[in-house]
Scaffold this motif. Structure first.
Motif, PDB file in Angstrom:
ATOM      1  N   GLU A 175     -13.411   0.279  -3.686  1.00 50.05           N
ATOM      2  CA  GLU A 175     -13.312   1.005  -4.802  1.00 50.05           C
ATOM      3  C   GLU A 175     -12.562   0.449  -6.043  1.00 50.05           C
ATOM      4  N   LEU A 176     -12.136  -0.862  -5.991  1.00 54.90           N
ATOM      5  CA  LEU A 176     -11.431  -1.422  -6.805  1.00 54.90           C
ATOM      6  C   LEU A 176     -12.559  -1.800  -8.187  1.00 54.90           C
ATOM      7  N   TYR A 206      -7.186  -6.830   0.514  1.00 56.01           N
ATOM      8  CA  TYR A 206      -8.389  -6.456   0.989  1.00 56.01           C
ATOM      9  C   TYR A 206      -8.680  -4.692   0.259  1.00 56.01           C
ATOM     10  N   THR A 207      -9.952  -4.584   0.386  1.00 57.22           N
ATOM     11  CA  THR A 207     -10.320  -3.348  -0.381  1.00 57.22           C
ATOM     12  C   THR A 207     -11.631  -2.732   0.406  1.00 57.22           C
ATOM     13  N   TYR A 234       0.776  -1.213  -0.083  1.00 51.67           N
ATOM     14  CA  TYR A 234       0.085  -0.060  -0.108  1.00 51.67           C
ATOM     15  C   TYR A 234       0.921   1.377   0.090  1.00 51.67           C
ATOM     16  N   ASP A 275      -4.131   3.414  -0.944  1.00 52.34           N
ATOM     17  CA  ASP A 275      -4.169   2.653  -2.187  1.00 52.34           C
ATOM     18  C   ASP A 275      -3.112   1.639  -2.410  1.00 52.34           C
ATOM     19  N   VAL A 276      -3.690   0.417  -3.054  1.00 58.16           N
ATOM     20  CA  VAL A 276      -2.708  -0.563  -3.322  1.00 58.16           C
ATOM     21  C   VAL A 276      -1.778   0.122  -4.434  1.00 58.16           C
ATOM     22  N   GLY A 312      -7.279   1.633  -6.145  1.00 55.58           N
ATOM     23  CA  GLY A 312      -8.046   2.042  -5.162  1.00 55.58           C
ATOM     24  C   GLY A 312      -8.401   3.294  -5.137  1.00 55.58           C
ATOM     25  N   ASN A 350      -7.074   0.247   1.201  1.00 56.19           N
ATOM     26  CA  ASN A 350      -7.094  -0.746   0.270  1.00 56.19           C
ATOM     27  C   ASN A 350      -5.298  -1.332   0.492  1.00 56.19           C
ATOM     28  N   THR A 406     -14.101  -4.024   5.456  1.00 55.10           N
ATOM     29  CA  THR A 406     -13.385  -4.535   4.008  1.00 55.10           C
ATOM     30  C   THR A 406     -13.704  -5.791   3.409  1.00 55.10           C
ATOM     31  N   TYR A 408     -19.370  -4.483  -3.884  1.00 52.65           N
ATOM     32  CA  TYR A 408     -18.644  -4.741  -2.626  1.00 52.65           C
ATOM     33  C   TYR A 408     -19.936  -4.981  -1.537  1.00 52.65           C
TER      34      TYR A 408
END
Length: 261
Positions: free
Chosen positions: A235-236, A231-232, A163, A185-186, A208, A213, A252, A247
């Motif tokens: 928003e992915l 995990y998120t 991240y 974000d990822v 993300g 994320n 998450t 989602y």
């Protein structure tokens, strides 16, 4: 087989790999000044509050003879390892995060300098080579990031994920999400070692939005695609063929992302 491994303080194992000859490679974070020493150490002393320690064991031997090599790796601040693998040449590859502006990096690094507030490090090491640190680079922006997932392919490319909080994390234009999503974000980044500067980053992307994320795992499939898991907060991007396209709520959901190169 079972064995303790450590010094007088905190020793936190986070990476392990086994080569074709059965040698066991490990990586940990340690603030022990008396971590067991073996072989000709590239860095024999703890340099910061926490350093990375890497080691090699031969479990066909017993007692102290089974520990072939250990070395500290780090700068004068906290350096924490989070993943380890072996590349196609049998070198150790380690990643995590560093707060050290003097973490050992090589002249051909993709990012030579520390960007601040915690950067990722990616280092290629070989305990049989007198240089030991064959390749090492920072990866990060002006805010914090941590790498958790690491893999390599048969051509020697390195893939790292985790991240980032940085708006200026190094990303390339030809990727899924070239701009920060205003949250945690990822990131997914492909590095070509020994190519200096930004050309060493083959591609790199955010994934993300404004919530949380994170990615913990990355592999390269036989099809050449990059598979990322984590995990998120929701928003992915998803596709029509996704098992779960929406989602489901809660803190998450897990995710699986498949990236075509």
């Amino acid at each position: 087989y079972d064995s303790y491994m450590g010094g007088e303080l905190v020793d936190d194992g986070r990476g392990i790999a086994v080569d074709k000859n059965g040698l066991v490679y490990f990586a940990c974070s340690s603030n022990s000044t008396l971590f067991p020493a073996a072989g000709y150490q590239s860095q024999s002393n703890l340099a910061g509050a926490f350093d990375v320690v890497v080691g090699v064991m031969d479990l066909t031997k017993t007692g102290v003879d089974s520990l072939l090599y250990t070395s500290y790796l780090g700068g004068t601040q906290n350096d924490m390892v989070r993943a380890m693998t072996l590349d196609s040449a049998g070198n150790m590859v380690v990643t995590g995060y560093t707060l050290s502006s003097n973490f050992p990096v090589t002249a051909d690094a993709a990012q030579l300098t520390y960007a601040g507030n915690g950067d990722i490090f990616v280092s290629v090491l070989n305990y049989t080579n007198s240089k030991f640190v064959l390749y090492s680079t920072y990866l990060g922006g002006s805010d914090g990031e941590v790498a958790y997932g690491l893999t390599t392919d048969s051509s020697g490319y390195i893939y790292v994920t985790g991240y980032t909080l940085s708006t200026d994390f190094p990303v390339t234009a030809n990727t899924i999400q070239p701009t920060w999503g205003n949250g945690i974000d990822v990131f997914v980044t492909k590095i070509k070692p020994h190519v200096a500067g930004s050309a060493g980053i083959v591609w790199s992307t955010f994934l993300g939005g404004p919530t949380i994320n994170n990615a913990y795992a990355v592999v390269v499939g036989s099809d050449g695609r990059v598979y990322v898991g984590g995990y998120t907060g929701g928003e992915l991007p998803t596709q029509a063929a996704s098992y779960q396209a929406a989602y489901q709520g809660g803190y998450t959901d897990g995710f699986l992302a498949v990236i075509s190169q």
